[in-house]
Design an enzyme around this catalytic site. Structure first.
Site, PDB file in Angstrom:
ATOM      1  N   ASP A  90      -1.193  -3.660   8.519  1.00 45.34           N
ATOM      2  CA  ASP A  90      -0.937  -4.262   7.214  1.00 45.34           C
ATOM      3  C   ASP A  90      -2.273  -4.565   6.542  1.00 45.34           C
ATOM      4  O   ASP A  90      -3.335  -4.408   7.135  1.00 45.34           O
ATOM      5  CB  ASP A  90      -0.054  -5.499   7.345  1.00 45.34           C
ATOM      6  N   ASP A 270       9.424  -4.250  10.905  1.00 45.76           N
ATOM      7  CA  ASP A 270       8.602  -4.948  11.893  1.00 45.76           C
ATOM      8  C   ASP A 270       8.937  -6.430  11.816  1.00 45.76           C
ATOM      9  O   ASP A 270       9.370  -6.924  10.772  1.00 45.76           O
ATOM     10  CB  ASP A 270       7.110  -4.763  11.610  1.00 45.76           C
TER      11      ASP A 270
END
Length: 373
Positions: A90, A270
């Site tokens: 990320d 996720d």
């Protein structure tokens, strides 16, 4: 990245994604390795016990410690962790927003203080990509402007304006770096913001669809809104998402969230929930969840879930796990994490199977029936 849409059942999809390090089918759940390791587990566990094809690592945490330069010196995340399959990283924007008490968002980027030592840092659309180039992650996320919900309409509009601005800057920079031989084999996903505002989500999605991202993510959900509103927001986005790119719902969520959002066309997920709940003694099972610390499990010879084939359920009883938890034995964290992640990965596999068999509606009905719903 190679992307193939294999089959649809309603909005639910099975897709095949190939990166430089692995091929996997969706729906896929990505275990979260915040600092380069899924808590209590190593690369061998992830590959041989769980057969995870892709995991997530966090740019914010690994930028601060050990730093991206250290990771690069080891050959990127794959060399550093010895997990030789796919990594998604990320951008770190969420952690800069959530962990720093004094983060500031402005058009140039996000200014924040390290939660480790209080040092000052600035994330920009370019700098977070530079960090991820050092990581050599297979999928990189752009910097986006996240807002906590509920938020004012004006703040949501600013978030979307800024996210679109940063997306343009990121994709232009990425293409220029690839022309210089940097980031070859790395893929980049845009992130759609807009809170639960239909028009702002639509505006953001349409803008990012026009940019040559390898995939699109839905960010800024599961941050305070009701579940029903999250599901509605995802469903409303579906017509505005390119069918020929992966769709990733960030940071979500419960088993129910996975089922509901797969039904609404999401491919990738996720969440820290499986491992975080494991450390607190909560197990996910085919019939719901329960906490192992209860006295009723002291003499229980059953596996956590008799229908489960994970390493923990094949070998150990609820009574033993109850004992390990109460004794604060570190072994518990590994055994509990193995089970919960196996449950999530197996849930994704069963959803893929149901979609391919055109039986997702029946699968969902059975999923809730086993939970008494």
């Amino acid at each position: 990245m190679e992307f193939k849409l294999k089959h649809k059942d309603g909005m639910a999809r099975v897709c095949e994604i190939t990166t430089a390090h692995s091929t996997f089918l969706t729906p896929v759940f990505m275990p979260v390795g915040t600092v380069g390791a899924v808590k209590s587990l190593d690369a061998n566990d992830m590959k041989n016990e769980l057969d995870a094809k892709i995991i997530l690592a966090n740019t914010y945490h690994m930028y601060l410690r050990p730093t991206s330069k250290v990771v690069k010196d080891f050959g990127g995340l794959h060399g550093f962790t010895k997990f030789d399959r796919s990594f998604l990283t990320d951008s770190g924007g969420f952690q800069a927003f959530s962990l720093s008490k004094n983060s500031k968002h402005f058009n140039e980027g996000i200014e924040f203080k390290s939660h480790i030592d209080g040092s000052h840092h600035l994330f920009t659309p370019k700098s977070v990509l530079d960090t991820q180039y050092d990581f050599n992650s297979d999928i990189m996320m752009i910097l986006d402007d996240l807002v906590a919900l509920p938020a004012t309409k004006e703040r949501v509009k600013i978030s979307v304006d800024r996210t679109i601005l940063w997306a343009k800057e990121a994709i232009t920079y990425h293409k220029s770096m690839q022309n210089k031989g940097i980031g070859i084999g790395q893929n980049i996903f845009g992130i759609i913001q807009g809170g639960t505002d239909y028009e702002e989500r639509k505006r953001c999605a349409l803008s990012l669809n026009e940019m040559p991202f390898d995939g699109l993510a839905i960010g800024g959900l599961s941050v305070g809104e009701e579940n029903a509103l999250m599901y509605e927001t995802v469903q409303n986005l579906n017509p505005y998402l390119d069918e020929n790119r992966p769709r990733y719902l960030m940071g979500v969520g419960t088993p129910e969230d996975l089922v509901e959002n797969v039904e609404r066309g999401v491919d990738m997920f996720d969440c820290v929930m499986p491992t975080r709940n494991a450390r607190n003694g909560t197990f996910f099972t085919s019939f719901g969840k329960f906490n192992i610390k209860k006295a009723e499990f002291i003499n229980d010879h059953e596996a956590i879930d008799p229908a489960c084939s994970c390493y923990t359920c094949r070998n150990f009883s609820r009574g033993y796990l109850n004992h390990l938890f109460k004794a604060k034995e570190l072994t518990f964290f590994r055994l509990a994490s193995l089970h919960n992640l196996h449950y999530y990965l197996e849930l994704a596999r069963k959803m893929r199977e149901a979609i391919l068999n055109n039986s997702f509606t029946q699968f969902k009905r059975n999923f809730y029936h086993l939970r008494g719903k």
